[in-house]
Design a protein around this motif. Structure first.
Motif, PDB file in Angstrom:
ATOM      1  N   LEU A 191      91.390 -63.016  -4.390  1.00  0.00           N
ATOM      2  CA  LEU A 191      91.799 -63.487  -5.559  1.00  0.00           C
ATOM      3  C   LEU A 191      90.082 -64.324  -5.097  1.00  0.00           C
ATOM      4  CD1 LEU A 191      92.958 -63.718  -8.987  1.00  0.00           C
ATOM      5  CD2 LEU A 191      94.232 -66.016  -8.235  1.00  0.00           C
ATOM      6  N   VAL A 192      89.586 -64.247  -6.997  1.00  0.00           N
ATOM      7  CA  VAL A 192      88.601 -64.785  -7.403  1.00  0.00           C
ATOM      8  C   VAL A 192      88.059 -64.525  -8.630  1.00  0.00           C
ATOM      9  CG1 VAL A 192      87.205 -62.432  -6.603  1.00  0.00           C
ATOM     10  CG2 VAL A 192      85.451 -64.904  -6.546  1.00  0.00           C
ATOM     11  N   GLN A 193      87.292 -65.706  -9.267  1.00  0.00           N
ATOM     12  CA  GLN A 193      87.084 -65.154 -10.767  1.00  0.00           C
ATOM     13  C   GLN A 193      85.704 -64.543 -10.619  1.00  0.00           C
ATOM     14  OE1 GLN A 193      86.415 -69.469 -12.327  1.00  0.00           O
ATOM     15  NE2 GLN A 193      88.497 -69.347 -12.311  1.00  0.00           N
ATOM     16  N   ALA A 194      85.847 -63.896 -11.714  1.00  0.00           N
ATOM     17  CA  ALA A 194      84.751 -63.130 -12.524  1.00  0.00           C
ATOM     18  C   ALA A 194      83.457 -64.027 -12.371  1.00  0.00           C
ATOM     19  CB  ALA A 194      84.758 -62.585 -14.250  1.00  0.00           C
ATOM     20  N   VAL A 195      81.954 -62.588 -11.844  1.00  0.00           N
ATOM     21  CA  VAL A 195      81.251 -63.097 -10.991  1.00  0.00           C
ATOM     22  C   VAL A 195      81.164 -64.590  -9.827  1.00  0.00           C
ATOM     23  CG1 VAL A 195      80.549 -63.699 -13.690  1.00  0.00           C
ATOM     24  CG2 VAL A 195      80.929 -65.690 -12.239  1.00  0.00           C
ATOM     25  N   GLY A 196      82.636 -64.591  -9.345  1.00  0.00           N
ATOM     26  CA  GLY A 196      82.375 -65.058  -7.710  1.00  0.00           C
ATOM     27  C   GLY A 196      81.655 -63.634  -6.505  1.00  0.00           C
ATOM     28  N   SER A 197      82.018 -64.279  -5.958  1.00  0.00           N
ATOM     29  CA  SER A 197      81.713 -63.454  -4.039  1.00  0.00           C
ATOM     30  C   SER A 197      83.107 -63.320  -3.720  1.00  0.00           C
ATOM     31  CB  SER A 197      80.989 -63.861  -3.824  1.00  0.00           C
ATOM     32  OG  SER A 197      79.484 -64.170  -4.573  1.00  0.00           O
ATOM     33  N   LEU A 198      82.848 -62.202  -2.499  1.00  0.00           N
ATOM     34  CA  LEU A 198      83.441 -62.113  -1.458  1.00  0.00           C
ATOM     35  C   LEU A 198      83.475 -61.680  -0.200  1.00  0.00           C
ATOM     36  CD1 LEU A 198      87.393 -61.211  -2.932  1.00  0.00           C
ATOM     37  CD2 LEU A 198      86.642 -63.412  -1.655  1.00  0.00           C
ATOM     38  N   ARG A 199      83.438 -61.482   0.914  1.00  0.00           N
ATOM     39  CA  ARG A 199      83.451 -61.149   1.881  1.00  0.00           C
ATOM     40  C   ARG A 199      84.181 -60.060   2.753  1.00  0.00           C
ATOM     41  NH1 ARG A 199      79.444 -62.048   7.555  1.00  0.00           N
ATOM     42  NH2 ARG A 199      81.467 -62.848   7.548  1.00  0.00           N
ATOM     43  N   LEU A 200      84.288 -58.816   2.555  1.00  0.00           N
ATOM     44  CA  LEU A 200      85.684 -58.283   3.607  1.00  0.00           C
ATOM     45  C   LEU A 200      85.421 -57.880   5.295  1.00  0.00           C
ATOM     46  CD1 LEU A 200      86.815 -55.827   0.510  1.00  0.00           C
ATOM     47  CD2 LEU A 200      87.263 -57.824   0.412  1.00  0.00           C
ATOM     48  N   SER A 201      86.392 -57.833   5.841  1.00  0.00           N
ATOM     49  CA  SER A 201      85.467 -57.442   6.872  1.00  0.00           C
ATOM     50  C   SER A 201      86.146 -56.040   7.525  1.00  0.00           C
ATOM     51  CB  SER A 201      85.649 -59.175   8.505  1.00  0.00           C
ATOM     52  OG  SER A 201      84.824 -59.599   7.316  1.00  0.00           O
ATOM     53  N   CYS A 202      86.312 -55.614   8.586  1.00  0.00           N
ATOM     54  CA  CYS A 202      86.635 -54.847   8.630  1.00  0.00           C
ATOM     55  C   CYS A 202      87.076 -53.928  10.269  1.00  0.00           C
ATOM     56  CB  CYS A 202      86.583 -52.868   8.612  1.00  0.00           C
ATOM     57  SG  CYS A 202      87.734 -51.780   8.946  1.00  0.00           S
ATOM     58  N   VAL A 203      87.467 -55.191  11.357  1.00  0.00           N
ATOM     59  CA  VAL A 203      87.776 -54.212  12.652  1.00  0.00           C
ATOM     60  C   VAL A 203      88.345 -53.104  13.641  1.00  0.00           C
ATOM     61  CG1 VAL A 203      88.227 -56.104  15.082  1.00  0.00           C
ATOM     62  CG2 VAL A 203      87.748 -57.546  12.867  1.00  0.00           C
ATOM     63  N   ALA A 204      87.569 -52.890  13.990  1.00  0.00           N
ATOM     64  CA  ALA A 204      87.763 -51.179  14.953  1.00  0.00           C
ATOM     65  C   ALA A 204      88.503 -51.839  16.596  1.00  0.00           C
ATOM     66  CB  ALA A 204      86.451 -50.411  14.882  1.00  0.00           C
ATOM     67  N   SER A 205      89.287 -51.424  16.556  1.00  0.00           N
ATOM     68  CA  SER A 205      89.605 -50.983  18.554  1.00  0.00           C
ATOM     69  C   SER A 205      88.369 -49.922  18.970  1.00  0.00           C
ATOM     70  CB  SER A 205      91.025 -50.025  18.196  1.00  0.00           C
ATOM     71  OG  SER A 205      91.458 -49.411  17.951  1.00  0.00           O
ATOM     72  N   GLY A 206      88.115 -50.167  19.606  1.00  0.00           N
ATOM     73  CA  GLY A 206      87.515 -48.634  20.553  1.00  0.00           C
ATOM     74  C   GLY A 206      86.111 -48.980  21.276  1.00  0.00           C
ATOM     75  N   HIS A 207      85.592 -47.910  21.803  1.00  0.00           N
ATOM     76  CA  HIS A 207      84.735 -48.428  22.626  1.00  0.00           C
ATOM     77  C   HIS A 207      83.402 -47.706  22.191  1.00  0.00           C
ATOM     78  CE1 HIS A 207      87.389 -51.158  25.106  1.00  0.00           C
ATOM     79  NE2 HIS A 207      87.460 -49.285  25.628  1.00  0.00           N
ATOM     80  N   THR A 208      83.508 -46.445  21.341  1.00  0.00           N
ATOM     81  CA  THR A 208      81.928 -46.325  20.496  1.00  0.00           C
ATOM     82  C   THR A 208      82.072 -46.491  19.478  1.00  0.00           C
ATOM     83  OG1 THR A 208      83.724 -44.314  19.762  1.00  0.00           O
ATOM     84  CG2 THR A 208      83.339 -44.421  21.903  1.00  0.00           C
ATOM     85  N   PHE A 209      82.315 -47.792  18.927  1.00  0.00           N
ATOM     86  CA  PHE A 209      82.260 -47.891  17.237  1.00  0.00           C
ATOM     87  C   PHE A 209      80.634 -47.358  16.992  1.00  0.00           C
ATOM     88  CE2 PHE A 209      83.152 -49.495  14.069  1.00  0.00           C
ATOM     89  CZ  PHE A 209      82.271 -50.986  13.101  1.00  0.00           C
ATOM     90  N   SER A 210      79.499 -47.775  17.645  1.00  0.00           N
ATOM     91  CA  SER A 210      77.900 -46.872  16.974  1.00  0.00           C
ATOM     92  C   SER A 210      78.170 -46.008  16.698  1.00  0.00           C
ATOM     93  CB  SER A 210      77.469 -47.857  17.507  1.00  0.00           C
ATOM     94  OG  SER A 210      77.298 -46.937  19.488  1.00  0.00           O
ATOM     95  N   SER A 211      78.683 -45.176  17.526  1.00  0.00           N
ATOM     96  CA  SER A 211      79.222 -43.937  16.797  1.00  0.00           C
ATOM     97  C   SER A 211      79.672 -43.208  15.724  1.00  0.00           C
ATOM     98  CB  SER A 211      79.383 -42.733  18.088  1.00  0.00           C
ATOM     99  OG  SER A 211      78.420 -42.815  19.050  1.00  0.00           O
ATOM    100  N   TYR A 212      80.343 -44.020  14.917  1.00  0.00           N
ATOM    101  CA  TYR A 212      81.156 -43.543  13.615  1.00  0.00           C
ATOM    102  C   TYR A 212      80.742 -44.161  12.485  1.00  0.00           C
ATOM    103  CZ  TYR A 212      86.033 -42.135  16.606  1.00  0.00           C
ATOM    104  OH  TYR A 212      86.796 -42.311  17.423  1.00  0.00           O
ATOM    105  N   GLY A 213      80.249 -43.140  11.482  1.00  0.00           N
ATOM    106  CA  GLY A 213      80.073 -43.691   9.655  1.00  0.00           C
ATOM    107  C   GLY A 213      80.768 -44.120   9.652  1.00  0.00           C
ATOM    108  N   LEU A 214      80.502 -45.193   8.633  1.00  0.00           N
ATOM    109  CA  LEU A 214      81.631 -46.311   8.402  1.00  0.00           C
ATOM    110  C   LEU A 214      81.545 -45.872   6.630  1.00  0.00           C
ATOM    111  CD1 LEU A 214      80.653 -49.410  10.515  1.00  0.00           C
ATOM    112  CD2 LEU A 214      83.245 -47.492  10.732  1.00  0.00           C
ATOM    113  N   GLY A 215      82.960 -46.181   5.531  1.00  0.00           N
ATOM    114  CA  GLY A 215      82.963 -46.201   4.350  1.00  0.00           C
ATOM    115  C   GLY A 215      84.418 -46.955   3.808  1.00  0.00           C
ATOM    116  N   TRP A 216      83.678 -48.012   2.362  1.00  0.00           N
ATOM    117  CA  TRP A 216      84.532 -48.669   2.346  1.00  0.00           C
ATOM    118  C   TRP A 216      85.293 -48.063   0.869  1.00  0.00           C
ATOM    119  CZ3 TRP A 216      86.674 -53.108   3.257  1.00  0.00           C
ATOM    120  CH2 TRP A 216      85.869 -53.599   4.168  1.00  0.00           C
TER     121      TRP A 216
END
Length: 123
Positions: free
Chosen positions: A11-36
């Motif tokens: 929960l954050v107030q308007a004009v505030g900031s947040l940083r979302l993280s997404c951790v992936a399993s596996g050994h070929t992460f660099s070969s994946y395109g990613l989206g939010w």
């Protein structure tokens, strides 16, 4: 098989900031395109940002200039830095991964999805 786990919502107030993280399993992460993507109550899931496996980026018009997608391949992690948040940014945010995906705005380009993290922006 790739498993994705998001964190960083809250929960954050308007004009505030947040940083979302997404951790992936596996050994070929660099070969994946990613989206939010995000989905607000009663609405369709919508594209937010994409980062191709080769480094290209694209954003939805509604978040351009406020949100930044990035990745750290050494940590198998993709981030979404969200600044100047607005109440209309309130939604469940999910990350997605697709093998050699480009800067795709369509959910069909992505094979793996996280469970999502809730972001609530109060006015």
């Amino acid at each position: 098989q790739v498993q994705l786990v998001e964190s960083g919502g809250g929960l954050v107030q308007a004009v505030g900031s947040l940083r979302l993280s997404c951790v992936a399993s596996g050994h070929t992460f660099s070969s994946y395109g990613l989206g939010w993507f995000r989905q607000a109550p009663g609405k369709e899931r919508e594209f937010v940002a994409a980062l191709s496996w080769s480094g290209g980026k694209t954003y939805a018009d509604s978040v351009k200039g406020r949100f930044t997608i990035s990745r750290d391949n050494a940590k198998n992690t993709v981030y979404l830095q969200m600044n100047s948040l607005k109440p209309e940014d309130t939604a469940v945010y999910s990350c997605a991964a697709g093998w050699r995906a480009g800067t795709d705005r369509s959910s069909k380009a992505y094979d793996y999805w996280g469970q999502g993290t809730q972001v609530t922006v109060s006015s």
